[in-house]
Design an enzyme around this catalytic site. Structure first.
Site, PDB file in Angstrom:
ATOM      1  N   SER A 124      78.194  71.748  54.178  1.00 54.52           N
ATOM      2  CA  SER A 124      76.901  72.509  54.224  1.00 54.52           C
ATOM      3  C   SER A 124      76.205  71.809  55.505  1.00 54.52           C
ATOM      4  O   SER A 124      76.589  70.819  55.859  1.00 54.52           O
ATOM      5  CB  SER A 124      75.936  72.336  52.917  1.00 54.52           C
ATOM      6  N   TYR A 150      72.555  66.512  46.275  1.00 53.80           N
ATOM      7  CA  TYR A 150      73.764  67.320  46.471  1.00 53.80           C
ATOM      8  C   TYR A 150      74.014  67.349  47.933  1.00 53.80           C
ATOM      9  O   TYR A 150      75.444  67.168  48.314  1.00 53.80           O
ATOM     10  CB  TYR A 150      72.998  68.912  46.243  1.00 53.80           C
ATOM     11  N   LYS A 154      78.190  66.342  49.599  1.00 53.34           N
ATOM     12  CA  LYS A 154      78.666  67.011  50.753  1.00 53.34           C
ATOM     13  C   LYS A 154      79.338  66.066  51.840  1.00 53.34           C
ATOM     14  O   LYS A 154      80.355  66.158  52.347  1.00 53.34           O
ATOM     15  CB  LYS A 154      77.883  68.075  51.226  1.00 53.34           C
ATOM     16  N   ASN A 180      73.208  79.505  55.878  1.00 52.45           N
ATOM     17  CA  ASN A 180      72.544  79.991  54.657  1.00 52.45           C
ATOM     18  C   ASN A 180      73.239  81.457  54.445  1.00 52.45           C
ATOM     19  O   ASN A 180      72.729  82.465  54.992  1.00 52.45           O
ATOM     20  CB  ASN A 180      70.676  80.201  54.939  1.00 52.45           C
TER      21      ASN A 180
HETATM   22  P1  NAD Z   1      78.703  79.359  43.330  1.00 55.92           P
HETATM   23  O1  NAD Z   1      78.223  78.621  42.198  1.00 55.92           O
HETATM   24  O2  NAD Z   1      78.474  80.794  43.360  1.00 55.92           O
HETATM   25  O3  NAD Z   1      80.195  78.944  43.266  1.00 55.92           O
HETATM   26  C1  NAD Z   1      80.767  77.888  42.931  1.00 55.92           C
HETATM   27  C2  NAD Z   1      81.761  77.978  42.018  1.00 55.92           C
HETATM   28  O4  NAD Z   1      82.218  76.724  41.609  1.00 55.92           O
HETATM   29  C3  NAD Z   1      81.036  78.422  40.558  1.00 55.92           C
HETATM   30  O5  NAD Z   1      81.724  79.793  40.106  1.00 55.92           O
HETATM   31  C4  NAD Z   1      81.317  77.439  39.500  1.00 55.92           C
HETATM   32  O6  NAD Z   1      81.432  77.972  38.269  1.00 55.92           O
HETATM   33  C5  NAD Z   1      82.528  76.482  40.270  1.00 55.92           C
HETATM   34  N1  NAD Z   1      82.365  75.351  39.844  1.00 55.92           N
HETATM   35  C6  NAD Z   1      81.410  74.350  39.758  1.00 55.92           C
HETATM   36  N2  NAD Z   1      82.030  72.998  39.442  1.00 55.92           N
HETATM   37  C7  NAD Z   1      83.282  73.492  38.927  1.00 55.92           C
HETATM   38  C8  NAD Z   1      84.151  72.292  38.265  1.00 55.92           C
HETATM   39  N3  NAD Z   1      83.759  71.144  38.013  1.00 55.92           N
HETATM   40  N4  NAD Z   1      85.379  73.019  38.049  1.00 55.92           N
HETATM   41  C9  NAD Z   1      85.687  74.121  38.419  1.00 55.92           C
HETATM   42  N5  NAD Z   1      84.751  75.045  38.984  1.00 55.92           N
HETATM   43  C10 NAD Z   1      83.630  74.576  39.221  1.00 55.92           C
HETATM   44  O7  NAD Z   1      78.433  78.740  44.659  1.00 55.92           O
HETATM   45  P2  NAD Z   1      78.577  79.300  46.202  1.00 55.92           P
HETATM   46  O8  NAD Z   1      77.494  79.820  46.846  1.00 55.92           O
HETATM   47  O9  NAD Z   1      79.591  80.351  46.309  1.00 55.92           O
HETATM   48  O10 NAD Z   1      79.037  78.190  47.055  1.00 55.92           O
HETATM   49  C11 NAD Z   1      80.409  77.710  47.012  1.00 55.92           C
HETATM   50  C12 NAD Z   1      80.532  76.309  47.992  1.00 55.92           C
HETATM   51  O11 NAD Z   1      79.856  76.335  48.966  1.00 55.92           O
HETATM   52  C13 NAD Z   1      80.002  75.165  47.206  1.00 55.92           C
HETATM   53  O12 NAD Z   1      80.662  74.152  47.124  1.00 55.92           O
HETATM   54  C14 NAD Z   1      78.426  75.055  47.712  1.00 55.92           C
HETATM   55  O13 NAD Z   1      77.997  73.796  47.576  1.00 55.92           O
HETATM   56  C15 NAD Z   1      78.849  75.478  49.229  1.00 55.92           C
HETATM   57  N6  NAD Z   1      77.635  75.900  49.823  1.00 55.92           N
HETATM   58  C16 NAD Z   1      76.737  76.945  49.488  1.00 55.92           C
HETATM   59  C17 NAD Z   1      75.976  77.248  50.394  1.00 55.92           C
HETATM   60  C18 NAD Z   1      75.094  78.285  49.793  1.00 55.92           C
HETATM   61  O14 NAD Z   1      73.697  78.620  50.087  1.00 55.92           O
HETATM   62  N7  NAD Z   1      75.444  79.175  48.929  1.00 55.92           N
HETATM   63  C19 NAD Z   1      75.482  76.503  51.385  1.00 55.92           C
HETATM   64  C20 NAD Z   1      76.462  75.541  51.974  1.00 55.92           C
HETATM   65  C21 NAD Z   1      77.534  75.051  51.253  1.00 55.92           C
HETATM   66  N1  UFG Z   2      61.884  79.475  50.698  1.00 58.22           N
HETATM   67  C1  UFG Z   2      60.594  79.713  50.076  1.00 58.22           C
HETATM   68  N2  UFG Z   2      60.447  80.007  48.865  1.00 58.22           N
HETATM   69  C2  UFG Z   2      61.494  79.876  47.783  1.00 58.22           C
HETATM   70  C3  UFG Z   2      62.700  79.507  48.377  1.00 58.22           C
HETATM   71  C4  UFG Z   2      63.014  79.251  49.815  1.00 58.22           C
HETATM   72  O1  UFG Z   2      59.775  79.861  50.955  1.00 58.22           O
HETATM   73  O2  UFG Z   2      61.247  80.173  46.943  1.00 58.22           O
HETATM   74  C5  UFG Z   2      62.072  79.176  52.074  1.00 58.22           C
HETATM   75  C6  UFG Z   2      62.402  77.533  52.298  1.00 58.22           C
HETATM   76  O3  UFG Z   2      61.039  76.548  52.130  1.00 58.22           O
HETATM   77  C7  UFG Z   2      62.991  77.308  53.534  1.00 58.22           C
HETATM   78  C8  UFG Z   2      63.810  78.823  53.606  1.00 58.22           C
HETATM   79  O4  UFG Z   2      63.122  79.627  52.434  1.00 58.22           O
HETATM   80  O5  UFG Z   2      62.289  77.611  54.559  1.00 58.22           O
HETATM   81  C9  UFG Z   2      65.105  78.777  52.791  1.00 58.22           C
HETATM   82  O6  UFG Z   2      65.500  78.073  51.799  1.00 58.22           O
HETATM   83  P1  UFG Z   2      66.755  77.875  50.792  1.00 58.22           P
HETATM   84  O7  UFG Z   2      66.180  77.166  49.606  1.00 58.22           O
HETATM   85  O8  UFG Z   2      67.000  79.177  50.535  1.00 58.22           O
HETATM   86  O9  UFG Z   2      67.574  77.278  51.747  1.00 58.22           O
HETATM   87  P2  UFG Z   2      67.586  75.649  52.459  1.00 58.22           P
HETATM   88  O10 UFG Z   2      68.008  75.896  54.127  1.00 58.22           O
HETATM   89  O11 UFG Z   2      66.542  74.985  51.998  1.00 58.22           O
HETATM   90  O12 UFG Z   2      68.967  74.991  51.784  1.00 58.22           O
HETATM   91  C10 UFG Z   2      70.092  75.863  51.716  1.00 58.22           C
HETATM   92  C11 UFG Z   2      71.075  75.507  50.638  1.00 58.22           C
HETATM   93  C12 UFG Z   2      71.407  74.050  50.740  1.00 58.22           C
HETATM   94  C13 UFG Z   2      72.253  73.935  52.208  1.00 58.22           C
HETATM   95  C14 UFG Z   2      71.090  74.381  53.243  1.00 58.22           C
HETATM   96  C15 UFG Z   2      71.709  74.225  54.497  1.00 58.22           C
HETATM   97  O13 UFG Z   2      70.364  75.555  49.411  1.00 58.22           O
HETATM   98  O14 UFG Z   2      72.542  73.985  49.775  1.00 58.22           O
HETATM   99  O15 UFG Z   2      70.765  75.708  52.947  1.00 58.22           O
HETATM  100  O16 UFG Z   2      72.817  75.177  54.755  1.00 58.22           O
HETATM  101  F1  UFG Z   2      72.544  72.623  52.270  1.00 58.22           F
END
Ligand code: NAD
Ligand code: UFG
Length: 334
Positions: A124, A150, A154, A180
């Site tokens: 991330s 969190y 990572k 994002n």
């Molecule tokens: P998600 O929650 O939709 O998918 C993650 C999946 O992992 C889920 O289906 C959950 O059930 C499974 N899981 C969690 N812990 C587990 C375990 N111990 N054993 C088996 N399965 C398990 O999330 P996502 O948005 O698809 O994210 C996927 C990956 O990308 C994550 O590692 C997340 O941290 C990373 N990531 C997501 C974002 C975002 O904003 N969505 C941003 C940066 C990184």
């Molecule tokens: N925001 C709002 N209201 C909300 C939620 C978010 O105003 O209810 C704003 C935040 O302040 C930020 C933007 O929308 O300015 C995006 O917020 P998110 O929570 O959607 O995303 P972040 O960038 O804060 O964090 C996300 C993931 C993290 C990841 C990070 C960088 O949650 O896991 O992007 O990739 F690490």
């Protein structure tokens, strides 16, 4: 090539499964269904005609993971599984370290035992912490100023992969730093459907639009940005999924790191306007205090992925909004 997707029924994993299947790769999925539903497998089948083999297994259950590897004969692992709620990670740090770091250690041990040497990891942009500049490049120092457990998990997993690579010259790891992810599959079958209350902007906008949440709280409008609200690099999840296929094709020994983002920042107010334009509806919101730990502005420099992986984002915020609304219609009908 046979690929195991941990967390493959989740939001990003399921979209990646579709892209892999459409490119002729064989896919199996391991997930404990903590934050996803088994019906996602049927949705993947509706799009691709193929229902991946599924293992309902928790990465913390070492014997069960070992069994999956003994039977699987995988060439590569894409490791999406993890907990991702930033706020919850502050309240329950042990749960996050145990699940994300502990789960990855179990996975790497099983890979070692079964001689699976290749992994693509979902990292991330959070690992960059606060760099003091908005545009982020892969060579910047990471791990300083991360504001939540969190994000720490990572960073730790990235370091873990580098150490394993040092110990084994045949080990290949690609670390993808997502910005994002937003949007949904254009078929309407796949999208983000969290099992509990979301804390990211886009799923909250979705819940507000269907009336499950009364209004969006905009976390601050006094940042030094284009309109005072936070600016992020929102990448369409299908572009992100395609980035995995591109990365897979270029894998080699050692650790490679890529930003997956568009290179363009969008503010919260711009996101609200884009959603309103696509849906034709007003989105209720109020401006509240800044959220602790939030940065004003961050976006990817995606040049490395553009050049080395020959990967470029193709979809816009408008596409993401239209696909999200299409997906909402699909889940409302269910
Ligand atoms: P998600 O929650 O939709 O998918 C993650 C999946 O992992 C889920 O289906 C959950 O059930 C499974 N899981 C969690 N812990 C587990 C375990 N111990 N054993 C088996 N399965 C398990 O999330 P996502 O948005 O698809 O994210 C996927 C990956 O990308 C994550 O590692 C997340 O941290 C990373 N990531 C997501 C974002 C975002 O904003 N969505 C941003 C940066 C990184
Ligand atoms: N925001 C709002 N209201 C909300 C939620 C978010 O105003 O209810 C704003 C935040 O302040 C930020 C933007 O929308 O300015 C995006 O917020 P998110 O929570 O959607 O995303 P972040 O960038 O804060 O964090 C996300 C993931 C993290 C990841 C990070 C960088 O949650 O896991 O992007 O990739 F690490």
């Amino acid at each position: 090539m046979k690929i195991l997707l941990t967390g493959g029924t989740g939001y990003i994993g399921s979209h990646t499964a579709v892209e892999l299947l459409e490119n002729g790769y064989e896919v199996e999925i391991l997930d404990n269904l903590f934050n996803s539903k088994k019906t996602v497998l049927d949705d993947i089948e509706k799009i691709t005609g193929i229902k991946p083999k599924f293992h309902e297994v928790d990465l913390l259950d070492m014997p069960a993971v070992e069994k999956v590897f003994e039977e699987g004969n995988f060439d590569l692992v894409m490791h999406f599984a993890g907990l991702k709620a930033v706020g919850e990670s502050v309240e329950k740090p042990l749960k996050y370290y145990e699940n994300n770091v502990g789960g990855t250690i179990n996975l790497l041990k099983c890979m070692e035992k079964s001689r699976v040497k290749r992994i693509v990891f979902s990292s991330s942009a959070t690992v960059y912490g606060n760099q003091g500049v908005a545009e982020l490049t892969e060579e910047m120092q990471t791990g300083v100023g991360i504001t939540n457990p969190y994000g720490e998990t990572k960073h730790i997993i990235e370091e873990l992969l580098k150490d394993v690579s040092e110990s084994d010259s045949e080990f290949e790891a690609t670390i993808l730093r997502y910005f994002n992810p937003v949007g949904a599959h254009s078929s309407g079958f796949l999208g983000e459907d969290p099992n509990d209350i979301p804390n990211n902007l886009m799923p909250i906008i979705m819940k507000v639009s269907i009336g499950e949440i009364k209004e969006l709280s905009v976390y601050g409008d006094d940042y030094d940005t284009i309109d005072g609200t936070g600016v992020r690099d929102y990448i369409h999840v299908v572009d992100l999924a395609k980035g995995h296929v591109a990365a897979l094709k270029k894998m080699g020994p050692g650790v490679s790191i890529y930003n997956l983002g568009t290179g363009k920042g969008t503010s919260v107010f711009e996101m609200i306007s884009a959603f309103e334009k696509a849906s034709g509806k007003k989105l209720p919101y109020k401006v509240v205090e800044r959220r602790p730990g939030d940065l004003a502005e961050m976006y990817a420099n995606p040049n490395k992925a553009n050049q080395e992986l020959d990967w470029h984002t193709e979809l816009s915020i408008e596409d993401a909004m239209n696909d999200t609304i299409n997906y909402l219609r699909h889940i409302e009908k269910k």
